[in-house]
Motif scaffolding. Sequence first.
Motif, PDB file in Angstrom:
ATOM      1  N   GLN A 115      16.667  69.523  72.577  1.00 50.54           N
ATOM      2  CA  GLN A 115      18.167  69.511  71.977  1.00 50.54           C
ATOM      3  C   GLN A 115      18.472  70.955  71.553  1.00 50.54           C
ATOM      4  O   GLN A 115      19.404  71.496  71.765  1.00 50.54           O
ATOM      5  CB  GLN A 115      18.483  68.483  71.198  1.00 50.54           C
ATOM      6  N   ASP A 118      18.688  73.162  74.296  1.00 49.22           N
ATOM      7  CA  ASP A 118      20.281  72.959  75.017  1.00 49.22           C
ATOM      8  C   ASP A 118      21.178  73.551  74.230  1.00 49.22           C
ATOM      9  O   ASP A 118      21.857  74.276  74.952  1.00 49.22           O
ATOM     10  CB  ASP A 118      20.170  71.427  75.155  1.00 49.22           C
ATOM     11  N   GLY A 119      21.422  73.682  72.891  1.00 50.61           N
ATOM     12  CA  GLY A 119      22.070  74.287  72.058  1.00 50.61           C
ATOM     13  C   GLY A 119      22.109  75.822  72.431  1.00 50.61           C
ATOM     14  O   GLY A 119      22.982  76.574  72.468  1.00 50.61           O
ATOM     15  N   LYS A 120      20.443  76.569  72.425  1.00 50.81           N
ATOM     16  CA  LYS A 120      20.700  78.011  72.412  1.00 50.81           C
ATOM     17  C   LYS A 120      21.250  78.258  73.983  1.00 50.81           C
ATOM     18  O   LYS A 120      21.958  79.155  74.107  1.00 50.81           O
ATOM     19  CB  LYS A 120      19.174  78.111  72.522  1.00 50.81           C
ATOM     20  N   LYS A 122      23.464  76.818  75.677  1.00 48.03           N
ATOM     21  CA  LYS A 122      24.821  76.452  75.784  1.00 48.03           C
ATOM     22  C   LYS A 122      25.547  77.708  75.141  1.00 48.03           C
ATOM     23  O   LYS A 122      26.523  78.347  75.457  1.00 48.03           O
ATOM     24  CB  LYS A 122      25.462  75.202  75.077  1.00 48.03           C
ATOM     25  N   GLY A 123      24.875  78.247  74.095  1.00 45.87           N
ATOM     26  CA  GLY A 123      25.332  79.353  73.239  1.00 45.87           C
ATOM     27  C   GLY A 123      25.339  80.548  74.222  1.00 45.87           C
ATOM     28  O   GLY A 123      26.286  81.423  74.218  1.00 45.87           O
TER      29      GLY A 123
END
Length: 134
Positions: A115, A118-120, A122-123
């Motif tokens: 997760q 995934d955030g990295k 998406k950023g």
Amino acid sequence: MAINLDRLVGFHQKALNIRQDKMEVIAGNLANANTPGYKARDIDFKQAMASARDQQGQGMVRTHENHIAGSMNTSWDLQYRIPTQPDTGDGNTVEAQAERNEFLDTAMRYQAGVQFLDGKIKGMKKALSGGQGA
């Protein structure tokens, strides 16, 4: 300016690989819970991460032309788990409940790592698209 993805996700990718290997070792322990003489094994996560950092960029070296070429970089040592329960007489050191707990803990940390990555990503996608959504 060049984007270095290894700097963005390299540490976390190594952590995921080690956790995946750890879960495979634990699964092997559970599969051998009734095997007489089987000794439970484990991977020390902190030691494995330190080893992975130290050997960054180094791969496997073939020492003979008949050896199979590969890219697996598992430089961490499997260790034997120290049992907390007395020996039952068959020499097996697998403690099924402790193994299940360790597997669940490692799986939760693995999922948290996925997760986070995934955030990295998406950023990064948002930054590359100029903030227009990902």
